[in-house]
Enzyme design. Structure first.
Site, PDB file in Angstrom:
ATOM      1  N   ASN A 186      17.715  10.593 -45.858  1.00  0.00           N
ATOM      2  CA  ASN A 186      19.018  11.038 -45.365  1.00  0.00           C
ATOM      3  C   ASN A 186      18.971  11.436 -43.892  1.00  0.00           C
ATOM      4  O   ASN A 186      20.003  11.571 -43.254  1.00  0.00           O
ATOM      5  CB  ASN A 186      19.523  12.223 -46.202  1.00  0.00           C
ATOM      6  CG  ASN A 186      18.588  13.413 -46.133  1.00  0.00           C
ATOM      7  OD1 ASN A 186      17.380  13.270 -46.250  1.00  0.00           O
ATOM      8  ND2 ASN A 186      19.145  14.586 -45.956  1.00  0.00           N
ATOM      9  N   GLU A 224       9.519  26.153 -61.641  1.00  0.00           N
ATOM     10  CA  GLU A 224       8.602  26.537 -62.712  1.00  0.00           C
ATOM     11  C   GLU A 224       7.170  26.683 -62.184  1.00  0.00           C
ATOM     12  O   GLU A 224       6.410  27.539 -62.641  1.00  0.00           O
ATOM     13  CB  GLU A 224       8.647  25.503 -63.832  1.00  0.00           C
ATOM     14  CG  GLU A 224       9.983  25.476 -64.579  1.00  0.00           C
ATOM     15  CD  GLU A 224       9.900  24.653 -65.855  1.00  0.00           C
ATOM     16  OE1 GLU A 224       8.781  24.417 -66.333  1.00  0.00           O
ATOM     17  OE2 GLU A 224      10.954  24.255 -66.370  1.00  0.00           O
ATOM     18  N   ASP A 250      21.525  22.497 -48.421  1.00  0.00           N
ATOM     19  CA  ASP A 250      21.766  23.706 -49.211  1.00  0.00           C
ATOM     20  C   ASP A 250      23.162  24.255 -48.961  1.00  0.00           C
ATOM     21  O   ASP A 250      23.838  23.899 -47.987  1.00  0.00           O
ATOM     22  CB  ASP A 250      20.723  24.772 -48.866  1.00  0.00           C
ATOM     23  CG  ASP A 250      19.372  24.461 -49.487  1.00  0.00           C
ATOM     24  OD1 ASP A 250      19.334  23.728 -50.481  1.00  0.00           O
ATOM     25  OD2 ASP A 250      18.353  24.942 -48.962  1.00  0.00           O
ATOM     26  N   ALA A 266       0.822  -1.203   0.000  1.00  0.00           N
ATOM     27  CA  ALA A 266       0.000   0.000   0.000  1.00  0.00           C
ATOM     28  C   ALA A 266       0.857   1.255   0.000  1.00  0.00           C
ATOM     29  O   ALA A 266       0.418   2.310  -0.459  1.00  0.00           O
ATOM     30  CB  ALA A 266      -0.922  -0.006   1.220  1.00  0.00           C
ATOM     31  N   ASP A 302      15.774  20.030 -39.696  1.00  0.00           N
ATOM     32  CA  ASP A 302      15.950  20.084 -41.138  1.00  0.00           C
ATOM     33  C   ASP A 302      15.371  21.406 -41.637  1.00  0.00           C
ATOM     34  O   ASP A 302      14.396  21.912 -41.082  1.00  0.00           O
ATOM     35  CB  ASP A 302      15.210  18.896 -41.768  1.00  0.00           C
ATOM     36  CG  ASP A 302      15.475  18.773 -43.251  1.00  0.00           C
ATOM     37  OD1 ASP A 302      16.637  18.889 -43.654  1.00  0.00           O
ATOM     38  OD2 ASP A 302      14.502  18.568 -43.999  1.00  0.00           O
TER      39      ASP A 302
END
Length: 918
Positions: free
Chosen positions: A664, A435, A590, A306, A352
């Site tokens: 990656n 684009e 980058d 207990a 990231d």
């Protein structure tokens, strides 16, 4: 080595080639794979290979079978102690005690199993395995098959907007570029060339004659032979490497294990002491020694069990489950309950960049036409925003005069955007992201892009290539043949002899060329990607639209500048992170200039920029020193280098959260204390390696999760301290009872009654305590450091003092009822009620370091309601005749309620004085 993955590992089911596929000529690969460039594989041979190599699928490395989920609920040390106590109680004849203990164990297991199963189900809906349709050459015919049926040697065709269904050695390529960011972290498309033969040690980002499973085609088309499928692919190999990484226990698990060991040792000492004391004090109550030993053993085990906080595992599970539920509503799916609390201990977030800090949606933010600068508002591919000049939105007439310029990019490319649909929550790109950015620009300029495209018939396309660095689309528009060009500024200027300025076409002299170049360099200095536009009307007699005949004498129209913009709320989220005394490291594929510019835009403090080349040459000691900076940008880092950074941070005692979306990122996600994957654009392998999946891919959601983790820890701390105070109180009440027993008084509480305090009196309020909202100062506090414990020297002394006070309050209630003529059963009911009422005060007081008499007192309505419900049940058990008989109680008289109430008020006064003095 992760940096140069190959496709012929013996441990995986793949074909054996004489050299890595990127080192062999395409026809040589076909020969070695016994395929045929003109007819492909025969169906029978394909079936044999499918049986040999298996389906083209990634193994589900993250899923747990149901029986493991069940067994996991009983792996806690405190649960094991309760199991032992229940078994002994049953063996010694204490059926009621055994039933209560087993009920507590089952409640805990049911709650934990439900939540973990629910989390698995949520994640299952996120598992969009890389399964698509593939155009395959079989038996000399082009067929569309499920990509899972591909085998090595199949000849596959890929086109713009599609996905690579397996690892392919290109046989032909037509201006092909793929989005490889999930493998390499590079946000811009990677150009591919079937004729290229990279070096033997080339990494994935340099294997330009291969297309990898799971990447998408940004532009162009190609044909390739399958060289690897499933777990033998580049994605599969990284997943395989990740499976061998051992996941560390979370801070909460370590804390609970330490607490469980401490309480288990204490329970053993208490059981032995109570056994010996009971033998001495009650020897005259039993006729023989075996009966005395059994009774003493039963009492000792019951009280010791207990004194272990039986409800604590269930309360912890509920707290974590509530956090999981709240995070699910905030776009974060949690795979493992303890992961939520780990976020609250995080000291460093390694994030990231692409898709997490930024939106991974190229957005045009500036334009320069006719010597005038324009700003473009809005983010991403959604057609929301305006064209502005010096902060003022252009009116309809001004927009009309510039429509030719603002539709040039649309007519000079193939990229498109699409509105949200069943598979996409927002606007998304089809084709090259660069684009695609021109379609929302056209919307913002008041054009109807689809109509513009429908009204212009495509006559010829001179595709982009790395030598020319430009592309030209020849179209028929309103009966005229017009060539639209876009590309790098020097390349476009080379093809121009005139320019538009002030609505006039003027000769393009050297001075204007210098002015255009200067404006381009100014954009580039802001780390913006610059695209130049030009056009030329062609005569109807021209039939040959070769580069030599077409790309000359163009009219220069202007420039646009674009970037992958930071997500909304990221800057504010970063302020919260640094305000919470954590640090942020940005890991990206980058270049360092672009990465540093993004860091500046989102408000990261000026810190250290480390490139992958620098990192490779840096010794561990030097790296650890560099990682001490307030912010760090890691540029062009490979998977192995990311893993190394996480390893070194953990060696410094940091609690590291890593976010990522690509394959990656898998190794670092798995090695981190908490891996956070992106749910929308993340790879399946990353989702499996991570413990938390952000369904909106947003860094801001991660900060919400950190706050939730801290809230959970604070609430659990309140729960644990409240629970242990009660257990010490119960024990001190029993020990005081031994003193009374020496004077001939009955014991104040039996083992069953002590267990009932935990089950009936406090379990519901303690669970409701986990609903507490965070206090305002929570995100201004430093993260909890490794090695700090909820139970330390200072808190233990406080727990003992307050626990003894609680126990004395319970015994005081017992003695006063007994002294005023009450029965033993009613006196025990008073002790029970006194401890429960004092525990209510203890629970409410521990929620905040300030006085309970503040606005925070009623901030948790569920706690208020649960105390009310619990009190009604306790009052019924102790106040109504016959209802408490199963617990050994007799009903209290009306005047008997005075003593438990007085004890609770005294405890409250002491707690308030302690807060004031501390």
């Amino acid at each position: 080595m992760v940096d140069s993955l190959k496709h012929s590992r013996d441990s995986l089911p793949g074909p054996e080639l004489s050299a890595p596929a990127h080192q062999l000529a395409g026809l040589r690969v076909i020969d070695e794979l016994a395929s045929n460039a003109e007819r492909g594989l025969a169906s029978a041979e394909a079936a044999r290979r499918l049986s040999r190599y298996g389906p083209n699928l990634l193994q589900d490395t993250g899923h747990q079978p149901w029986y493991q989920l069940v067994l996991h609920q009983f792996s806690d040390l405190m649960i094991a102690v309760l199991f032992v106590a229940a078994a002994l109680a049953w063996y010694l004849g204490d059926v009621r005690g055994a039933i209560i203990l087993v009920a507590i164990i089952m409640i805990n297991a049911a709650i934990g199993l439900y939540q973990e199963f629910h989390a698995e189900q949520l994640l299952e809906r996120l598992r969009s395995m890389i399964r698509s349709q593939a155009v395959v050459l079989r038996d000399g015919e082009l067929l569309e098959l499920d990509a899972s049926e591909l085998v090595p040697g199949d000849i596959v065709t890929i086109e713009e907007g599609g996905a690579a269904p397996a690892d392919l050695r290109l046989l032909s390529s037509n201006e092909l570029a793929t989005n490889d960011f999930m493998l390499t972290g590079e946000s811009l498309p990677q150009e591919k060339d079937a004729a290229a033969i990279p070096a033997a040690d080339a990494g994935l980002d340099a294997q330009d004659n291969l297309v990898f499973m799971g990447t998408t085609v940004a532009r162009g088309s190609g044909t390739g032979v399958v060289v690897a499928t499933g777990m033998a692919s580049a994605i599969g190999e990284i997943a395989e490497l990740g499976q061998g990484i051992r996941r560390d226990r979370s801070p909460l698990q370590l804390e609970m294990n330490a607490l469980a060991r401490l309480l288990t040792r204490m329970a053993g000492v208490i059981a032995l002491a109570l056994f010996l004391i009971n033998l001495l004090l009650r020897s005259e109550d039993f006729a023989d020694l075996p009966a005395l030993v059994n009774a003493s053993l039963l009492f000792a085990i019951g009280v010791a069990a207990a004194c272990v906080p039986q409800g604590l595992p269930a309360q912890i599970t509920v707290a974590l489950s509530l956090g999981v539920g709240r995070l699910a509503r905030e776009n974060a799916v949690v795979k493992r309950l303890s992961s939520v609390e780990t976020l609250g201990c995080t000291t460093i977030i390694c994030s990231d960049k692409t898709g997490t800090i930024t939106s991974n949606q190229m957005t045009i933010v500036s334009a320069w036409a006719g010597g005038v600068d324009y700003e473009i508002s809005g983010r991403g591919y959604a057609p929301e925003g305006q064209i502005l000049r010096e902060g003022r939105a252009l009116d309809a007439a001004e927009l009309d005069s510039l429509q030719v310029f603002f539709q040039l990019g649309l007519l000079a490319g193939n990229g498109r955007t699409h509105e949200p649909d069943a598979d996409h929550r927002g606007w998304y790109a089809i084709g090259d992201p660069t684009e695609a950015a021109f379609m929302p620009l056209a919307f913002k300029a008041g054009l109807q892009p689809e109509q513009s495209l429908n009204d212009s018939e495509l006559v010829a396309e001179l595709a982009f290539d790395s030598q020319r660095k430009r592309m030209t689309m020849v179209r028929r528009v309103e009966g005229r043949t017009v060539a639209y060009m876009k590309g790098a500024t020097p390349s476009v200027l080379e093809a121009c002899s005139e320019l538009v300025q002030g609505g006039e076409v003027l000769p393009l002299d050297a001075g204007m060329r210098d002015a255009i170049t200067a404006r381009m360099e100014a954009f580039s200095a802001e780390s913006l990607r610059v695209i130049a536009f030009a056009y030329r009307e062609l005569g109807d007699e021209q039939q040959d639209y070769s580069i030599e005949d077409t790309e000359n004498n163009f009219v220069f129209a202007g420039l646009v500048a674009m970037l992958d913009p930071p997500r909304e709320g990221v800057e504010e989220a970063l302020k919260s992170v640094y305000g919470a005394r954590m640090r942020v490291f940005m890991l990206t594929g980058d270049d360092p200039v672009t990465a540093a510019a993004i860091a500046g835009r989102i408000g990261m403090p000026e810190g250290r920029v480390i490139t992958g080349d620098e990192l490779r040459d840096m010794p561990d000691a030097g790296l650890r020193d560099a990682l001490g900076a307030r912010s760090v940008i890691l540029s062009r880092v490979s998977p192995r280098e990311k893993y190394r950074v996480v390893e070194q941070l953990k060696s410094l005692g940091e609690v590291v959260a890593v976010t990522g979306d690509g394959v990656n990122d898998t190794l670092s996600l798995k090695r981190a204390d908490i891996g956070v994957a992106m749910g929308k654009q993340g790879s399946e392998v990353a989702k499996e390696a991570a413990e938390i999946v952000l369904t909106d891919d947003n860094f801001s959601t991660l900060v919400i999760a950190v706050r939730e983790g801290r809230t959970i820890y604070q609430n659990l701390k309140s729960v644990i301290l409240s629970s242990i105070t009660s257990n010490i109180g119960e024990l001190s009440c029993v020990c005081t009872g031994f003193v009374g027993a020496a004077a001939g008084l009955p014991i104040p509480l039996t083992a069953v009654q002590i267990l009932s305090i935990d089950l009936v009196g406090e379990m519901l309020p303690l669970m409701a305590l986990t609903f507490d909202p965070p206090e305002r100062s929570l995100m201004q506090q430093a993260p909890r450091r490794e090695g700090s414990h909820i139970i330390n020297r200072q808190s233990l002394l406080e727990l003992i003092a307050m626990g003894i006070l609680m126990g004395l309050g319970g015994y005081f209630s017992f003695y006063m009822v007994l002294h005023s003529g009450g029965s033993t059963g009613s006196a025990q009911a008073a002790a029970f009620l006194g401890i429960v009422l004092i525990q209510y005060v203890n629970i409410v007081s521990r929620r905040t370091g300030d006085s309970i008499f503040s606005g925070y007192l009623f901030a948790n309505r569920k706690l208020t309601g649960s105390i009310a419900v619990s009190f009604v049940v306790v009052a019924a058990i102790t106040g109504l005749p016959g209802l408490g008989a199963w617990f050994g109680f007799e009903a209290l008289r009306l005047e008997d309620w005075l003593w438990p109430a007085a004890a609770a008020l005294l405890f409250l006064a002491c707690f308030e004085l302690k807060k004031r003095w501390s």
